[in-house]
Design a protein around this motif. Sequence first.
Motif, PDB file in Angstrom:
ATOM      1  N   ILE A 153     -18.174   2.721 -80.831  1.00  0.00           N
ATOM      2  CA  ILE A 153     -17.044   2.559 -79.912  1.00  0.00           C
ATOM      3  C   ILE A 153     -16.485   3.933 -79.536  1.00  0.00           C
ATOM      4  O   ILE A 153     -16.198   4.208 -78.361  1.00  0.00           O
ATOM      5  N   ILE A 154     -16.328   4.805 -80.520  1.00  0.00           N
ATOM      6  CA  ILE A 154     -15.809   6.153 -80.264  1.00  0.00           C
ATOM      7  C   ILE A 154     -16.763   6.928 -79.359  1.00  0.00           C
ATOM      8  O   ILE A 154     -16.355   7.535 -78.360  1.00  0.00           O
ATOM      9  N   VAL A 155     -18.040   6.916 -79.713  1.00  0.00           N
ATOM     10  CA  VAL A 155     -19.031   7.708 -78.985  1.00  0.00           C
ATOM     11  C   VAL A 155     -19.212   7.194 -77.556  1.00  0.00           C
ATOM     12  O   VAL A 155     -19.237   7.982 -76.593  1.00  0.00           O
ATOM     13  N   ILE A 156     -19.326   5.881 -77.405  1.00  0.00           N
ATOM     14  CA  ILE A 156     -19.523   5.315 -76.061  1.00  0.00           C
ATOM     15  C   ILE A 156     -18.247   5.453 -75.236  1.00  0.00           C
ATOM     16  O   ILE A 156     -18.296   5.672 -74.018  1.00  0.00           O
ATOM     17  N   GLY A 157     -17.086   5.347 -75.894  1.00  0.00           N
ATOM     18  CA  GLY A 157     -15.829   5.576 -75.185  1.00  0.00           C
ATOM     19  C   GLY A 157     -15.772   6.970 -74.606  1.00  0.00           C
ATOM     20  O   GLY A 157     -15.360   7.173 -73.450  1.00  0.00           O
ATOM     21  N   ASN A 158     -16.198   7.970 -75.388  1.00  0.00           N
ATOM     22  CA  ASN A 158     -16.245   9.347 -74.895  1.00  0.00           C
ATOM     23  C   ASN A 158     -17.255   9.488 -73.762  1.00  0.00           C
ATOM     24  O   ASN A 158     -17.006  10.192 -72.769  1.00  0.00           O
ATOM     25  N   LEU A 159     -18.392   8.812 -73.896  1.00  0.00           N
ATOM     26  CA  LEU A 159     -19.418   8.854 -72.843  1.00  0.00           C
ATOM     27  C   LEU A 159     -18.889   8.266 -71.541  1.00  0.00           C
ATOM     28  O   LEU A 159     -19.123   8.808 -70.453  1.00  0.00           O
ATOM     29  N   ILE A 160     -18.152   7.154 -71.645  1.00  0.00           N
ATOM     30  CA  ILE A 160     -17.597   6.516 -70.443  1.00  0.00           C
ATOM     31  C   ILE A 160     -16.566   7.423 -69.781  1.00  0.00           C
ATOM     32  O   ILE A 160     -16.598   7.635 -68.551  1.00  0.00           O
ATOM     33  N   LEU A 161     -15.651   7.984 -70.583  1.00  0.00           N
ATOM     34  CA  LEU A 161     -14.573   8.791 -70.010  1.00  0.00           C
ATOM     35  C   LEU A 161     -15.076  10.147 -69.508  1.00  0.00           C
ATOM     36  O   LEU A 161     -14.826  10.521 -68.360  1.00  0.00           O
ATOM     37  N   ARG A 162     -15.799  10.868 -70.361  1.00  0.00           N
ATOM     38  CA  ARG A 162     -16.249  12.200 -69.954  1.00  0.00           C
ATOM     39  C   ARG A 162     -17.437  12.139 -68.997  1.00  0.00           C
ATOM     40  O   ARG A 162     -17.456  12.839 -67.980  1.00  0.00           O
ATOM     41  N   GLY A 163     -18.431  11.296 -69.350  1.00  0.00           N
ATOM     42  CA  GLY A 163     -19.603  11.182 -68.485  1.00  0.00           C
ATOM     43  C   GLY A 163     -19.285  10.487 -67.174  1.00  0.00           C
ATOM     44  O   GLY A 163     -19.704  10.926 -66.089  1.00  0.00           O
ATOM     45  N   GLY A 164     -18.531   9.369 -67.264  1.00  0.00           N
ATOM     46  CA  GLY A 164     -18.153   8.659 -66.042  1.00  0.00           C
ATOM     47  C   GLY A 164     -17.255   9.503 -65.161  1.00  0.00           C
ATOM     48  O   GLY A 164     -17.379   9.503 -63.921  1.00  0.00           O
ATOM     49  N   GLY A 165     -16.353  10.265 -65.797  1.00  0.00           N
ATOM     50  CA  GLY A 165     -15.497  11.164 -65.027  1.00  0.00           C
ATOM     51  C   GLY A 165     -16.293  12.229 -64.311  1.00  0.00           C
ATOM     52  O   GLY A 165     -15.945  12.642 -63.194  1.00  0.00           O
ATOM     53  N   ALA A 166     -17.375  12.687 -64.924  1.00  0.00           N
ATOM     54  CA  ALA A 166     -18.225  13.702 -64.293  1.00  0.00           C
ATOM     55  C   ALA A 166     -18.863  13.163 -63.018  1.00  0.00           C
ATOM     56  O   ALA A 166     -18.987  13.879 -62.014  1.00  0.00           O
ATOM     57  N   VAL A 167     -19.271  11.905 -63.056  1.00  0.00           N
ATOM     58  CA  VAL A 167     -19.862  11.289 -61.858  1.00  0.00           C
ATOM     59  C   VAL A 167     -18.828  11.201 -60.743  1.00  0.00           C
ATOM     60  O   VAL A 167     -19.121  11.508 -59.569  1.00  0.00           O
ATOM     61  N   ILE A 168     -17.596  10.805 -61.086  1.00  0.00           N
ATOM     62  CA  ILE A 168     -16.526  10.725 -60.079  1.00  0.00           C
ATOM     63  C   ILE A 168     -16.231  12.114 -59.506  1.00  0.00           C
ATOM     64  O   ILE A 168     -16.081  12.289 -58.288  1.00  0.00           O
ATOM     65  N   ALA A 169     -16.157  13.121 -60.391  1.00  0.00           N
ATOM     66  CA  ALA A 169     -15.900  14.490 -59.935  1.00  0.00           C
ATOM     67  C   ALA A 169     -17.028  14.984 -59.030  1.00  0.00           C
ATOM     68  O   ALA A 169     -16.795  15.718 -58.060  1.00  0.00           O
ATOM     69  N   LEU A 170     -18.267  14.580 -59.334  1.00  0.00           N
ATOM     70  CA  LEU A 170     -19.404  14.970 -58.503  1.00  0.00           C
ATOM     71  C   LEU A 170     -19.270  14.388 -57.095  1.00  0.00           C
ATOM     72  O   LEU A 170     -19.545  15.078 -56.098  1.00  0.00           O
ATOM     73  N   LEU A 171     -18.857  13.137 -57.004  1.00  0.00           N
ATOM     74  CA  LEU A 171     -18.659  12.509 -55.692  1.00  0.00           C
ATOM     75  C   LEU A 171     -17.568  13.243 -54.904  1.00  0.00           C
ATOM     76  O   LEU A 171     -17.696  13.441 -53.689  1.00  0.00           O
ATOM     77  N   LEU A 172     -16.500  13.644 -55.600  1.00  0.00           N
ATOM     78  CA  LEU A 172     -15.445  14.404 -54.927  1.00  0.00           C
ATOM     79  C   LEU A 172     -15.970  15.756 -54.459  1.00  0.00           C
ATOM     80  O   LEU A 172     -15.653  16.215 -53.354  1.00  0.00           O
ATOM     81  N   LEU A 173     -16.795  16.404 -55.291  1.00  0.00           N
ATOM     82  CA  LEU A 173     -17.377  17.696 -54.926  1.00  0.00           C
ATOM     83  C   LEU A 173     -18.303  17.554 -53.719  1.00  0.00           C
ATOM     84  O   LEU A 173     -18.264  18.384 -52.794  1.00  0.00           O
ATOM     85  N   ALA A 174     -19.118  16.498 -53.719  1.00  0.00           N
ATOM     86  CA  ALA A 174     -20.061  16.282 -52.616  1.00  0.00           C
ATOM     87  C   ALA A 174     -19.345  16.032 -51.295  1.00  0.00           C
ATOM     88  O   ALA A 174     -19.876  16.333 -50.219  1.00  0.00           O
ATOM     89  N   ASN A 175     -18.134  15.479 -51.360  1.00  0.00           N
ATOM     90  CA  ASN A 175     -17.362  15.185 -50.150  1.00  0.00           C
ATOM     91  C   ASN A 175     -16.282  16.229 -49.882  1.00  0.00           C
ATOM     92  O   ASN A 175     -15.336  15.981 -49.112  1.00  0.00           O
ATOM     93  N   SER A 176     -16.439  17.403 -50.531  1.00  0.00           N
ATOM     94  CA  SER A 176     -15.513  18.529 -50.329  1.00  0.00           C
ATOM     95  C   SER A 176     -14.062  18.138 -50.570  1.00  0.00           C
ATOM     96  O   SER A 176     -13.144  18.612 -49.871  1.00  0.00           O
ATOM     97  N   ALA A 177     -13.826  17.265 -51.539  1.00  0.00           N
ATOM     98  CA  ALA A 177     -12.470  16.782 -51.832  1.00  0.00           C
ATOM     99  C   ALA A 177     -11.803  17.560 -52.964  1.00  0.00           C
ATOM    100  O   ALA A 177     -10.684  17.243 -53.345  1.00  0.00           O
ATOM    101  N   ILE A 178     -12.502  18.580 -53.494  1.00  0.00           N
ATOM    102  CA  ILE A 178     -11.921  19.409 -54.555  1.00  0.00           C
ATOM    103  C   ILE A 178     -11.465  20.731 -53.946  1.00  0.00           C
ATOM    104  O   ILE A 178     -12.283  21.442 -53.327  1.00  0.00           O
ATOM    105  N   PRO A 179     -10.198  21.089 -54.065  1.00  0.00           N
ATOM    106  CA  PRO A 179      -9.685  22.344 -53.480  1.00  0.00           C
ATOM    107  C   PRO A 179     -10.181  23.562 -54.258  1.00  0.00           C
ATOM    108  O   PRO A 179      -9.494  24.093 -55.145  1.00  0.00           O
ATOM    109  N   LEU A 180     -11.372  24.037 -53.930  1.00  0.00           N
ATOM    110  CA  LEU A 180     -12.012  25.110 -54.698  1.00  0.00           C
ATOM    111  C   LEU A 180     -11.274  26.434 -54.600  1.00  0.00           C
ATOM    112  O   LEU A 180     -11.337  27.256 -55.520  1.00  0.00           O
ATOM    113  N   ASP A 181     -10.565  26.669 -53.476  1.00  0.00           N
ATOM    114  CA  ASP A 181      -9.880  27.950 -53.299  1.00  0.00           C
ATOM    115  C   ASP A 181      -8.831  28.184 -54.377  1.00  0.00           C
ATOM    116  O   ASP A 181      -8.513  29.332 -54.717  1.00  0.00           O
ATOM    117  N   TYR A 182      -8.294  27.095 -54.915  1.00  0.00           N
ATOM    118  CA  TYR A 182      -7.275  27.220 -55.954  1.00  0.00           C
ATOM    119  C   TYR A 182      -7.873  27.540 -57.324  1.00  0.00           C
ATOM    120  O   TYR A 182      -7.142  27.847 -58.269  1.00  0.00           O
TER     121      TYR A 182
END
Length: 549
Positions: A233-262
Amino acid sequence: MNLAGAAALLLWSVRIIRTGVQRAFKSELRTWLRRSSNNPPLAAGTGVLAAILLQSSTAVALLVTNFATKGTLSVAIGLAIFLGADLGSAIVTQILLVRAAWLVPLLLLIGVALFLKGEKSRTRQTGRILIGLALVLVSLDMIRAATAPIRDSAAIAPLASYLANDVFSAFVVGALLAWAMHSSVAAVLMFVTFTAQGLLPAEAAMAMVLGANLGGSFIPFTLTLGAKASVRIIVIGNLILRGGGAVIALLLLANSAIPLDYLGATGARQTINLHLGYNLAILLSGLLLIKPVTQFLDGVLSDPISDEAVVIERISALDESALDVPERALACASREVLRIGETIEAMLSPVMTLYENWDETAAKGIRSSEANVNAMHFETKMYLAKLHQSKLSKVESHNSMELSSIAINLEAAGDVISKNLLGMAEKINTKGLQFSPQGRKELCDFHDRILSNVQLSLNVLMTGSVDSARQLVEEKESVRNVEQKLQHCHLERLRKGTTESLETSNIHQETLRALKQINTAVSMVAYSILLDTGELLPSRLAEQNEEHG
């Protein structure tokens, strides 16, 4: 070849630091993790500090899963420590990317001096840590030097352009490399260095760093596939939050939704700051999501339930047919003695939990284990007696006597656990007594320290390492001093008239003495090794044996 060698040195350097911290501060790390067991934010902060010290979130994950397996850490607290460790590993990358030419020789000079001249194990391990830090900086300089000639290569341009235009492929590459290297810290350092050298476009590096977060969270998952449900439960919970969050962040990066200048002025600075900011965001949001995530996984994952208990008969390692070959017979006896030690560790681990909440089933398990220890000790003694009927060399006879002595000491430790500690745990629950908050904290911390030394003694028994044996003997001296200090603290509370201390005084003091006895018993594993290497005088060994008796 230069690049591969630099990457190998980077991995080895991070390992050197982690090894040094574990050998010098493992007991303290265990105590910090256990103390945060009732406060998720505090647990997350502990995870951050532990990962910074160990240079690895995976190393922290293994400590947490060990606690969760023994039931001394709740899944929510375990997941909070995991998320904190992820942020800690991101902070480590920020620290290790500092460029200062003067720092490498200074770290090497101080580190080597401490390692070679230090009298205590902790001093030498501090030197090891400083040497590891210096080698990390050296490896990063080697990566920069190795990538400089190929930066303008015609073969690199199409690959760099492809990764920049296809961040999803870069994400997968980053995840696979972090998983294969078993170190997200090393992978991120390498990606950022490539970017600083102009070898990798910033967009590709950011996607690869996000992928490294997925790969890093996947490492503990592969290491705990067969673990208990609470651990998964601990390990998969971390995988869901950190790994799943990485996928969401990747989608934001691909759509230029992350303010990189900051995030910084250069591609390398933007990449490393994205890594830090991402893990900080995951920690803050994860603390809010821990409860629903763990509740969901608790409903999905469960330990297999069997209608009938499967009883597996204990199989002895003492092979009678090996008695004609002393070398083989001694190896068999060593395996059996190691099994005795592992049983002692399993008996000691849940003791302090029983002081707080008596569990008759767990108590019966400890008594049953003690019966097994007695049986294994007797069988080992008889086996070695039969071996002595053969013609043994001086070395073989010495080794046989040492194994017999170790078995006696381990059996004595088992008696202390099953008779003294278990009896006091039952008494304190039967009479409804309670330790003072400070008294209980002291006992739990001392128990953690002794348990860590039991594990170290098993490592010494298995490997015969002189360094570990020296550390174990030094720990024995430290335990004696700590026990005396804790006895004094308890007497001071009695002087002040603390009610709980008055009611539990005898139990508190006897528990400290019992734990010290166990530590003395398991520490005897080290003395024969140090005596053989000339690092321990025979008179000192006799003095220790007399004290133990």
